[in-house]
Design a protein around this motif. Sequence first.
Motif, PDB file in Angstrom:
ATOM      1  N   ASP A 213      -0.641  72.623  72.486  1.00  0.00           N
ATOM      2  CA  ASP A 213       0.035  73.875  72.191  1.00  0.00           C
ATOM      3  C   ASP A 213      -0.910  74.788  71.404  1.00  0.00           C
ATOM      4  OD1 ASP A 213       2.650  75.455  71.650  1.00  0.00           O
ATOM      5  OD2 ASP A 213       1.814  75.110  69.649  1.00  0.00           O
ATOM      6  N   PRO A 214      -0.904  76.105  71.674  1.00  0.00           N
ATOM      7  CA  PRO A 214      -1.829  77.015  70.985  1.00  0.00           C
ATOM      8  C   PRO A 214      -1.752  76.944  69.462  1.00  0.00           C
ATOM      9  CG  PRO A 214      -0.834  78.126  72.852  1.00  0.00           C
ATOM     10  CD  PRO A 214      -0.134  76.810  72.711  1.00  0.00           C
ATOM     11  N   VAL A 215      -0.554  76.771  68.913  1.00  0.00           N
ATOM     12  CA  VAL A 215      -0.425  76.684  67.455  1.00  0.00           C
ATOM     13  C   VAL A 215      -1.094  75.413  66.942  1.00  0.00           C
ATOM     14  CG1 VAL A 215       1.192  76.447  65.542  1.00  0.00           C
ATOM     15  CG2 VAL A 215       1.659  78.080  67.373  1.00  0.00           C
ATOM     16  N   ALA A 216      -0.875  74.287  67.612  1.00  0.00           N
ATOM     17  CA  ALA A 216      -1.526  73.038  67.203  1.00  0.00           C
ATOM     18  C   ALA A 216      -3.039  73.165  67.309  1.00  0.00           C
ATOM     19  CB  ALA A 216      -1.021  71.876  68.057  1.00  0.00           C
ATOM     20  N   ALA A 217      -3.508  73.866  68.354  1.00  0.00           N
ATOM     21  CA  ALA A 217      -4.948  74.074  68.512  1.00  0.00           C
ATOM     22  C   ALA A 217      -5.503  74.913  67.368  1.00  0.00           C
ATOM     23  CB  ALA A 217      -5.227  74.752  69.851  1.00  0.00           C
ATOM     24  N   ALA A 218      -4.761  75.943  66.970  1.00  0.00           N
ATOM     25  CA  ALA A 218      -5.217  76.791  65.858  1.00  0.00           C
ATOM     26  C   ALA A 218      -5.248  76.023  64.549  1.00  0.00           C
ATOM     27  CB  ALA A 218      -4.309  78.016  65.740  1.00  0.00           C
ATOM     28  N   ILE A 219      -4.268  75.144  64.350  1.00  0.00           N
ATOM     29  CA  ILE A 219      -4.219  74.336  63.131  1.00  0.00           C
ATOM     30  C   ILE A 219      -5.272  73.246  63.173  1.00  0.00           C
ATOM     31  CG2 ILE A 219      -2.774  72.708  61.829  1.00  0.00           C
ATOM     32  CD1 ILE A 219      -0.355  74.407  62.676  1.00  0.00           C
ATOM     33  N   GLY A 220      -5.539  72.726  64.370  1.00  0.00           N
ATOM     34  CA  GLY A 220      -6.524  71.661  64.523  1.00  0.00           C
ATOM     35  C   GLY A 220      -5.954  70.286  64.303  1.00  0.00           C
ATOM     36  N   ALA A 221      -4.638  70.148  64.454  1.00  0.00           N
ATOM     37  CA  ALA A 221      -3.997  68.847  64.238  1.00  0.00           C
ATOM     38  C   ALA A 221      -2.720  68.772  65.067  1.00  0.00           C
ATOM     39  CB  ALA A 221      -3.672  68.631  62.764  1.00  0.00           C
ATOM     40  N   VAL A 222      -2.410  67.560  65.526  1.00  0.00           N
ATOM     41  CA  VAL A 222      -1.210  67.299  66.321  1.00  0.00           C
ATOM     42  C   VAL A 222      -0.392  66.224  65.635  1.00  0.00           C
ATOM     43  CG1 VAL A 222      -0.422  66.164  68.453  1.00  0.00           C
ATOM     44  CG2 VAL A 222      -2.119  68.002  68.562  1.00  0.00           C
ATOM     45  N   ASN A 223       0.907  66.434  65.514  1.00  0.00           N
ATOM     46  CA  ASN A 223       1.763  65.375  64.973  1.00  0.00           C
ATOM     47  C   ASN A 223       2.939  65.036  65.884  1.00  0.00           C
ATOM     48  OD1 ASN A 223       3.182  67.853  64.206  1.00  0.00           O
ATOM     49  ND2 ASN A 223       4.473  66.533  62.935  1.00  0.00           N
ATOM     50  N   VAL A 224       3.076  65.765  67.005  1.00  0.00           N
ATOM     51  CA  VAL A 224       4.117  65.473  67.994  1.00  0.00           C
ATOM     52  C   VAL A 224       3.478  65.449  69.371  1.00  0.00           C
ATOM     53  CG1 VAL A 224       6.262  66.266  69.067  1.00  0.00           C
ATOM     54  CG2 VAL A 224       5.926  66.553  66.602  1.00  0.00           C
ATOM     55  N   VAL A 225       3.717  64.380  70.114  1.00  0.00           N
ATOM     56  CA  VAL A 225       3.220  64.256  71.487  1.00  0.00           C
ATOM     57  C   VAL A 225       4.416  64.083  72.407  1.00  0.00           C
ATOM     58  CG1 VAL A 225       1.817  62.915  73.090  1.00  0.00           C
ATOM     59  CG2 VAL A 225       1.051  63.211  70.723  1.00  0.00           C
ATOM     60  N   HIS A 226       4.578  65.016  73.335  1.00  0.00           N
ATOM     61  CA  HIS A 226       5.687  64.970  74.285  1.00  0.00           C
ATOM     62  C   HIS A 226       5.157  64.551  75.651  1.00  0.00           C
ATOM     63  CE1 HIS A 226       9.100  67.248  76.558  1.00  0.00           C
ATOM     64  NE2 HIS A 226       9.366  65.956  76.441  1.00  0.00           N
ATOM     65  N   ASN A 227       5.747  63.510  76.211  1.00  0.00           N
ATOM     66  CA  ASN A 227       5.372  63.044  77.540  1.00  0.00           C
ATOM     67  C   ASN A 227       6.173  63.819  78.578  1.00  0.00           C
ATOM     68  OD1 ASN A 227       4.653  61.686  79.842  1.00  0.00           O
ATOM     69  ND2 ASN A 227       5.403  59.683  79.187  1.00  0.00           N
ATOM     70  N   GLN A 228       5.513  64.739  79.261  1.00  0.00           N
ATOM     71  CA  GLN A 228       6.166  65.571  80.272  1.00  0.00           C
ATOM     72  C   GLN A 228       5.748  65.083  81.658  1.00  0.00           C
ATOM     73  OE1 GLN A 228       5.418  69.743  79.463  1.00  0.00           O
ATOM     74  NE2 GLN A 228       6.087  69.578  77.336  1.00  0.00           N
ATOM     75  N   ASP A 229       6.476  64.092  82.155  1.00  0.00           N
ATOM     76  CA  ASP A 229       6.202  63.523  83.482  1.00  0.00           C
ATOM     77  C   ASP A 229       4.765  63.042  83.607  1.00  0.00           C
ATOM     78  OD1 ASP A 229       8.846  64.088  84.374  1.00  0.00           O
ATOM     79  OD2 ASP A 229       8.259  66.154  84.810  1.00  0.00           O
ATOM     80  N   GLY A 230       4.314  62.342  82.581  1.00  0.00           N
ATOM     81  CA  GLY A 230       2.977  61.763  82.616  1.00  0.00           C
ATOM     82  C   GLY A 230       1.903  62.629  82.000  1.00  0.00           C
ATOM     83  N   ARG A 231       2.215  63.869  81.679  1.00  0.00           N
ATOM     84  CA  ARG A 231       1.275  64.749  80.982  1.00  0.00           C
ATOM     85  C   ARG A 231       1.627  64.768  79.502  1.00  0.00           C
ATOM     86  NH1 ARG A 231      -2.025  68.349  82.762  1.00  0.00           N
ATOM     87  NH2 ARG A 231      -1.463  69.848  81.127  1.00  0.00           N
ATOM     88  N   LEU A 232       0.655  64.460  78.669  1.00  0.00           N
ATOM     89  CA  LEU A 232       0.901  64.401  77.233  1.00  0.00           C
ATOM     90  C   LEU A 232       0.530  65.736  76.601  1.00  0.00           C
ATOM     91  CD1 LEU A 232      -0.411  60.833  76.337  1.00  0.00           C
ATOM     92  CD2 LEU A 232       1.830  61.545  77.226  1.00  0.00           C
ATOM     93  N   VAL A 233       1.545  66.370  75.994  1.00  0.00           N
ATOM     94  CA  VAL A 233       1.362  67.691  75.390  1.00  0.00           C
ATOM     95  C   VAL A 233       1.514  67.561  73.879  1.00  0.00           C
ATOM     96  CG1 VAL A 233       2.136  70.085  75.340  1.00  0.00           C
ATOM     97  CG2 VAL A 233       2.306  68.755  77.468  1.00  0.00           C
ATOM     98  N   GLY A 234       0.533  68.075  73.133  1.00  0.00           N
ATOM     99  CA  GLY A 234       0.528  67.951  71.684  1.00  0.00           C
ATOM    100  C   GLY A 234       1.015  69.203  70.980  1.00  0.00           C
ATOM    101  N   TYR A 235       1.803  68.989  69.929  1.00  0.00           N
ATOM    102  CA  TYR A 235       2.339  70.076  69.114  1.00  0.00           C
ATOM    103  C   TYR A 235       2.106  69.768  67.636  1.00  0.00           C
ATOM    104  CZ  TYR A 235       5.027  71.102  73.374  1.00  0.00           C
ATOM    105  OH  TYR A 235       5.407  71.390  74.656  1.00  0.00           O
ATOM    106  N   ASN A 236       2.267  70.782  66.806  1.00  0.00           N
ATOM    107  CA  ASN A 236       2.267  70.569  65.361  1.00  0.00           C
ATOM    108  C   ASN A 236       3.571  71.118  64.795  1.00  0.00           C
ATOM    109  OD1 ASN A 236       1.837  71.095  62.416  1.00  0.00           O
ATOM    110  ND2 ASN A 236      -0.153  70.195  62.893  1.00  0.00           N
ATOM    111  N   SER A 237       4.365  70.227  64.203  1.00  0.00           N
ATOM    112  CA  SER A 237       5.639  70.666  63.606  1.00  0.00           C
ATOM    113  C   SER A 237       5.620  70.561  62.087  1.00  0.00           C
ATOM    114  CB  SER A 237       6.802  69.841  64.164  1.00  0.00           C
ATOM    115  OG  SER A 237       6.708  68.487  63.769  1.00  0.00           O
TER     116      SER A 237
END
Length: 271
Positions: A79-103
Motif C-alpha cells: 500500500d502507498p502509505v505503508a511504502a511511505a512509512i517503510g514498514a508493514v504490520n498487516v498482510v492481507h492474502n487476496q487470492d494468493g497475492r500478499l498485500v502489505g499495509y501499515n495500521s
Amino acid sequence: MITASTRICGSFATPNRSTPVPVMHNAGFNALGVDFRYFAFEPSEIGAAMNAVRSLDFAGATVSTPYKQTVIPYLDEIDPVAAAIGAVNVVHNQDGRLVGYNSDWIGAVVAVQEHGDLRDARVGVLGAGGAARAIAYGLVKSGANVAIFNRSSATGTALSADLGVTYGGSLEDAGTAACDVIINATSFGHGNDDDVPVPAAAFSATRVVMDIVVRPTVSPFLARASRSGATIIDGVRMLVLQGAFAFEKFTGLPAPVDVMQNAVVEALSPN
C-alpha cells in the motif's frame, strides 16, 4: 469450533507467546459468528512464514518486531502509505497475492483524535524507530505540528528531515517544548522498566499523553502524566484500533471494537 473451512489468521513476531492479539481477534470473530481463528507464531524466517500464509491460504497476518521492514520483499504489493512509512504490520492474502499495509499510524491517530482535533496541535513524538515513524506520519496527515525528540540526534534528525517535521532535540528537551500532546514511542516502560524518558515539566502544558506500551497498561510514563492532570491513553487503545483495521481487511466486516477492547483489557488484567 475449528472446522475444515475455518480461515486462519496469524500474528508473526519474536517474541510473541504473550501477545494479546489472538485473544482480541478471536473475541471479535466469536461476537460476529464468523468461521475465523487467530494464532500466534514465532517464525525463525519471515520469508518462509509469508510463503506459508500464501500456500496454506491464511486470510492474513499481522507482523510485529522484528519483521515490519524485513517482510516487505516477500510481499506482492505494498500500500502507498505503508511504502511511505517503510514498514508493514498487516498482510492481507487476496487470492494468493500478499498485500502489505501499515495500521500503526491509524491506531495511534484515531486514539488521540477521540480526545480532540489534531489539526494545528503541537505534538511531541518521543523516539525515532519504526513505531515513531508510522505515528509521526499519521500525525502529519492529520494536520498536526510534529516535533521528534530522540536520544540519538542523528537518528532523530534523519527521521525529522524525512517527514518534513521539526527535530526538537533529546528526550529531556521535551520538558520545555510546551506540547499539547505527547506520544511515547520509545522502548521505555516495557515490562518492569520504571524509567520515564522525559522530565515531569514536559506534562505541564500537555492535555493528552499517550504511551504505546501495552504492559503495564498504565506505564510509569502515563502515571506521571496523570498526576500532572493530563488525559492519558494507554497502548491497548492503539493496539485495538490498529487491530480493527486488520480485522476488517481479513473478514470484510466491521470490527466489533468494544468487544475486542474488553477482551484485551481482560487478558492483560492481573489474575
